[in-house]
Enzyme design. Structure first.
Site, PDB file in Angstrom:
ATOM      1  N   LYS A   1       0.948   1.171 -11.244  1.00 12.18           N
ATOM      2  CA  LYS A   1       0.784   1.489 -12.675  1.00 12.18           C
ATOM      3  C   LYS A   1       1.497   2.803 -13.020  1.00 12.18           C
ATOM      4  O   LYS A   1       2.136   2.926 -14.065  1.00 12.18           O
ATOM      5  CB  LYS A   1      -0.709   1.561 -13.036  1.00 12.18           C
ATOM      6  CG  LYS A   1      -1.428   0.219 -12.831  1.00 12.18           C
ATOM      7  CD  LYS A   1      -2.952   0.352 -12.860  1.00 12.18           C
ATOM      8  CE  LYS A   1      -3.583  -0.892 -12.246  1.00 12.18           C
ATOM      9  NZ  LYS A   1      -5.034  -0.734 -11.961  1.00 12.18           N
TER      10      LYS A   1
ATOM     11  N   ARG B   1     -10.960   5.650  -6.765  1.00 11.36           N
ATOM     12  CA  ARG B   1     -12.276   5.930  -6.213  1.00 11.36           C
ATOM     13  C   ARG B   1     -12.187   7.117  -5.243  1.00 11.36           C
ATOM     14  O   ARG B   1     -11.156   7.333  -4.601  1.00 11.36           O
ATOM     15  CB  ARG B   1     -12.812   4.694  -5.483  1.00 11.36           C
ATOM     16  CG  ARG B   1     -13.277   3.610  -6.432  1.00 11.36           C
ATOM     17  CD  ARG B   1     -14.451   4.050  -7.284  1.00 11.36           C
ATOM     18  NE  ARG B   1     -15.650   4.169  -6.498  1.00 11.36           N
ATOM     19  CZ  ARG B   1     -16.682   3.329  -6.557  1.00 11.36           C
ATOM     20  NH1 ARG B   1     -16.658   2.304  -7.385  1.00 11.36           N
ATOM     21  NH2 ARG B   1     -17.755   3.519  -5.813  1.00 11.36           N
TER      22      ARG B   1
ATOM     23  N   THR C   1      -3.063  -0.164  -6.134  1.00  8.45           N
ATOM     24  CA  THR C   1      -2.452  -0.784  -7.313  1.00  8.45           C
ATOM     25  C   THR C   1      -2.219   0.269  -8.391  1.00  8.45           C
ATOM     26  O   THR C   1      -1.326   0.121  -9.228  1.00  8.45           O
ATOM     27  CB  THR C   1      -3.346  -1.916  -7.873  1.00  8.45           C
ATOM     28  OG1 THR C   1      -4.703  -1.468  -7.856  1.00  8.45           O
ATOM     29  CG2 THR C   1      -3.222  -3.173  -7.048  1.00  8.45           C
TER      30      THR C   1
HETATM   31  C1  GL7 Z   1      -9.135  -2.785  -1.883  1.00  3.31           C
HETATM   32  C2  GL7 Z   1      -8.159  -1.811  -1.227  1.00  3.31           C
HETATM   33  O1  GL7 Z   1      -8.827  -0.670  -0.818  1.00  3.31           O
HETATM   34  C3  GL7 Z   1      -6.948  -1.456  -2.099  1.00  3.31           C
HETATM   35  O2  GL7 Z   1      -6.009  -0.784  -1.321  1.00  3.31           O
HETATM   36  C4  GL7 Z   1      -6.315  -2.716  -2.680  1.00  3.31           C
HETATM   37  O3  GL7 Z   1      -5.258  -2.384  -3.557  1.00  3.31           O
HETATM   38  C5  GL7 Z   1      -7.372  -3.523  -3.417  1.00  3.31           C
HETATM   39  C6  GL7 Z   1      -6.827  -4.807  -3.982  1.00  3.31           C
HETATM   40  O4  GL7 Z   1      -6.231  -5.580  -2.996  1.00  3.31           O
HETATM   41  O5  GL7 Z   1      -8.430  -3.867  -2.520  1.00  3.31           O
HETATM   42  N1  GL7 Z   1     -10.028  -3.284  -0.862  1.00  3.31           N
HETATM   43  C7  GL7 Z   1     -11.311  -3.048  -1.161  1.00  3.31           C
HETATM   44  O6  GL7 Z   1     -12.284  -3.386  -0.492  1.00  3.31           O
HETATM   45  N2  GL7 Z   1     -11.369  -2.401  -2.334  1.00  3.31           N
HETATM   46  C8  GL7 Z   1     -10.117  -2.199  -2.820  1.00  3.31           C
HETATM   47  O7  GL7 Z   1      -9.861  -1.678  -3.860  1.00  3.31           O
HETATM   48  C9  GL7 Z   1     -12.600  -2.023  -2.973  1.00  3.31           C
END
Ligand code: GL7
Length: 838
Positions: free
Chosen positions: A676, A565, A672
């Site tokens: 990958k 994002r 994450t």
């Molecule tokens: C997020 C974190 O920004 C991201 O770093 C993390 O890997 C993910 C899953 O735990 O969660 N928190 C969040 O609010 N979003 C994410 O992707 C939208």
């Protein structure tokens, strides 16, 4: 059909069209579904028809396992995990089901013999985008691991009619297009009308006495919405377990208001219907920046209430009592989005099932656990008390009661600390009262976890530090992981084949076994093939780039990729400043030697996030100038790929040489995508943030390009007064880069276009790009140097993969099972299916 009849009488000795696995049977089943389900003759069918027919053929082969799993869960005394999440970014189902059922090759053959190419058919599936990014995709990886590990589990969420918008790029700007993912039907869901539940909203509460004179509260709603369960099977990899993802669709209680209809008020008659159905209409496209809108709270309460009622109903049917609920159900709250669960569970137990408060509270606390996914203060959910009161009047009362009892305890533990009470309170005072959802979730759960080691530490020291002081034992870390089935096997089949050839196929269930690859590190043939696979993957991406962006890229250049994002804290614009820096070096010295690079970006911006959209425009503007400038001689190319999604990720990760993980330290909870990339043989350039730290620990510091301030240094600098202008003034290249952007060099005719971006960096620079610029640029120079040594790069790439085992979501899920949920695997044995006796 003849075979079906034979099957019924002979107890599946003959292959059934619905379950048979031979190529002949699969071909026949495919043709049969095309004819009877799609209603098409083969000669008139299009690719959507083929995709649908093939999906039904595959789904049929899942059903026996799915129904058997449900039967085993129904009959045995088990504990089940319920994963409550407002988002599930599942990715395409067909390819994944084929992989998990071990059907991929047979179907590929059957489809080929029917004159079709499987990959082309797979491409027809709309990517179900019921999530924004990492958080939603994590939920999907967890479901895959739960099923693979044979854990009884169910995902609960919302069946959005429109998922995350499709992004198109017009004149360099993001344009959002609605995602009508259901327009051709969804072969993967089964609607369970019989399990419909009622969800109340609005109205008021009243106290009444029951038959025995005991007082209770009841909630008289102003309207009720129906939740219709839509179930999707979640098959484990090479196991009989098929769990369920249950997504709720909102519908009106009555189709329309007859009184209004009869009196001629047609609009009024359908108004309630429309209002109800709006609840599950569309996913909020915000990532790490929630929107405090009424509809959003309605969505959250809607799916929470449906899910908890469903859990309680099933439990009561099986056990006839609720005092043992926590022995059979572990409910995980994926961020605060489902945190209203705490109050809803209390309401269901106390008001509807007439349980005493203390007993209900014990059950609630021992059932729920909460995962925090962000430290960004603006992303912590809070709801205004007036909104809460009008929508969920009973829940507000319950929250006040929870808070009252909680703060009383705090006062006895820490007398006379009013500041502490204010910070811990579930209700934020001053400037309009608000309900703090993270506080509610923390108070109502027995476990609270962060998603990477650093993140959990920062939670304990910062965002939730007062709670940590109260209950240190509640806090624990669960570093995220991703499923190697989708992200390696499905995304990168030739690479997977090479690995399996060397170490056998069990690594897909035991990712630590990738370590065995280290024994082949000097095997010349292996190393050559390793590079060939990467090269072929890069070629595939290059073809895609040509087809979609009309840019020719050099597959021998470094594929330097940042997909995620778009957010200022993720610092796509730091990447961009570096690119502009390189470009200016070429302009100053056209003969300069440079390791060729292809910079690839992808990602969506929240539609209301101006700066993120401007960053996309800036990337495209720089791309336009750089890609067309003959002085560059193809040494650098810049590409923004529109509409990054799970399925595009499957093409991109395997093609990367360099993974950009460059968030300001302390801001990315885990990440994450970083995992990958690593699993697919890319090296990382990154900061000490989120799971990067653990990736570096695993792969070894020599095999990771580290740069930048640490989280502690960031905090210290902020505290001491950070002045970005100092960096601007003392760093000539950085100054030139920013000046060019600011003076419209990349935006001819719109001189001031990027001024807001530059101004924000010069005046605030919240995410400290300027402080990290030089370190980043120096580190990128090391990358360029390292890439020239093909052999050494290959070694580093192999080591990254060999040491990535920790980042399987199987490892993460095992930790949740052992340390939080206390659940055990349950074996599902298949019984011969006999429709005559079923
Ligand atoms: C997020 C974190 O920004 C991201 O770093 C993390 O890997 C993910 C899953 O735990 O969660 N928190 C969040 O609010 N979003 C994410 O992707 C939208």
């Amino acid at each position: 059909m003849q075979t079906n009849v034979a099957n019924q009488t002979s107890n599946i000795t003959v292959e059934d069209d619905r379950t048979g696995l031979s190529i002949e049977t699969l071909k026949r089943a495919f043709a049969d579904n095309l004819f009877y389900i799609q209603g098409k003759l083969a000669i008139l069918a299009n690719f959507t028809d083929y995709y649908m027919a093939l999906s039904y053929t595959t789904r049929d082969r899942l059903l026996q396992r799915w129904l058997q799993t449900l039967k085993v869960y129904h009959e045995q005394d088990i504990k089940t995990v319920y994963y409550l999440s407002a988002e599930f970014l599942m990715g395409r189902h067909l390819g994944n089901s084929l992989i998990n059922l071990d059907l991929y090759e047979s179907i590929e053959q059957a489809v080929k013999e029917s004159g079709l190419d499987l990959t082309e058919v797979l491409e027809q599936e709309p990517d179900p985008g019921l999530g924004n990014g990492g958080l939603g995709r994590l939920a999907a990886c967890f479901l895959d691991s739960l099923a693979t590990l044979e854990i009884p589990a169910m995902g609960y969420g919302i069946r959005y009619e429109f998922g995350i918008f499709n992004q198109s790029i017009q004149h360099g700007w993001q344009v959002e297009i609605p995602d009508k993912w259901l327009k051709c039907g969804n072969p993967w869901e089964v609607v369970r009308y019989e399990s419909t539940v009622q969800v109340k909203f609005g109205g008021h509460t009243e106290v009444y006495n029951d038959d025995r004179g005991r007082p209770h509260t009841r909630w008289i709603p102003s309207f009720t919405v129906e939740g219709i369960p839509h179930d999707t099977p979640v098959p484990g990899y090479q196991t009989n377990t098929v769990n369920t993802l249950r997504l709720w669709k909102a519908e009106a209680g009555e189709d329309f208001n007859f009184q209004a209809f009869n009196s001629g008020d047609y609009d009024g008659a359908v108004a309630t219907k429309i209002k109800s159905e709006t609840i599950s209409k569309v996913l909020y496209p915000n990532d790490n920046t929630p929107q405090g809108r009424q509809l959003r709270l309605e969505q959250q309460f809607f799916f929470v209430s449906c899910s908890l009622q469903d859990i309680i109903r099933r439990h009561l049917k099986k056990y006839g009592r609720l005092d043992n609920l926590a022995d059979h159900a572990a409910v995980q709250l994926n961020d605060t989005h489902p945190a209203i669960s705490i109050a809803e569970m209390m309401r269901l137990l106390v008001d509807d099932h007439h349980m005493f408060w203390d007993e209900a509270w014990r059950i609630t606390q021992s059932t729920f656990a909460y995962t925090n996914h962000t430290l960004m203060p603006e992303a912590l959910e809070k709801w205004g008390v007036p909104l809460f009161e009008s929508l969920l009047p009973r829940h507000l009362e319950i929250i006040y009661e929870i808070n009252h009892r909680f703060l009383q305890d705090v006062q006895t533990w820490f007398p006379d600390d009013d500041e502490l009470l204010l910070r811990l309170s579930i209700i934020e005072e001053g400037g309009g009262k608000k309900v703090r959802m993270a506080n509610l979730a923390t108070v109502g759960s027995h476990a609270v976890n962060g998603v990477a080691a650093l993140h959990t530490e920062l939670l304990k020291q910062d965002v939730l530090k007062d709670f940590y002081k109260l209950w240190p034992e509640k806090f624990n870390n669960k570093t995220n992981g991703v499923t190697p089935r989708r992200w390696v096997l499905l995304a990168n089949p030739t690479f997977s084949e090479l690995i399996t050839e060397k170490i056998g196929g069990t690594w897909l269930k035991h990712l630590d076994e990738l370590r065995k690859l280290e024994t082949f590190i000097d095997d010349k043939d292996f190393r050559d093939r390793w590079r060939q696979v990467k090269q072929a993957n890069k070629q595939k991406l290059a073809d895609y780039i040509m087809a979609h962006n009309c840019v020719e890229v050099d597959v021998n250049s470094i594929f330097d990729i940042q997909v995620k994002r778009i957010h200022e804290y993720k610092r796509q614009h730091l990447d961009l400043l570096h690119i502009i820096g390189l470009y200016l070096r070429i302009k100053q010295n056209p003969n300069i030697k440079m390791t060729p690079r292809t910079f690839v970006f992808g990602g969506k911006a929240a539609p209301g996030y101006f700066m993120a959209k401007l960053i996309i425009k800036a990337i495209n503007a720089v791309a336009d100038v750089v890609n067309r400038d003959p002085d560059v001689h193809g040494r650098i190319k810049v590409v923004f790929l529109a509409n990054f999604s799970a399925s595009l990720g499957q093409l991109i990760y395997p093609a990367a040489d360099l993974s950009e993980q460059i968030s300001t330290a302390g801001k990315e909870a885990s990440g994450t995508g970083n995992m990958k990339f690593t699993m697919n043989g890319a090296l990382t350039i990154g900061t000490l943030d989120g799971a990067n730290i653990e990736i570096r620990e695993e792969v070894g510091e020599d095999n990771f390009f580290l740069f930048g301030l640490t989280a502690a240094e960031v905090e210290k600098m902020k505290y001491e007064g950070y002045n970005p202008r100092d960096y601007y003034e003392s760093n000539e290249e950085l100054r030139n880069v920013l000046d060019r952007l600011a003076m419209g060099y990349f935006s001819p005719g719109e001189k001031d276009l990027f001024k807001p971006l530059v101004d924000s960096l010069l005046h605030h620079d919240e995410y400290m790009l300027l402080a990290d610029y030089q370190a980043y640029s120096d580190c990128q120079a090391k990358v360029s140097e390292a890439y020239k040594d093909v052999e050494h790069w290959t070694t580093m790439s192999i080591l990254n993969v060999a040491r990535s085992g920790k980042f399987s979501s199987d490892r993460t899920i095992k930790e949740y099972c052992d340390e939080i949920w206390k659940v055990k695997p349950v074996k599902v044995e298949l019984e011969p299916y006999d429709p005559a006796r079923a």
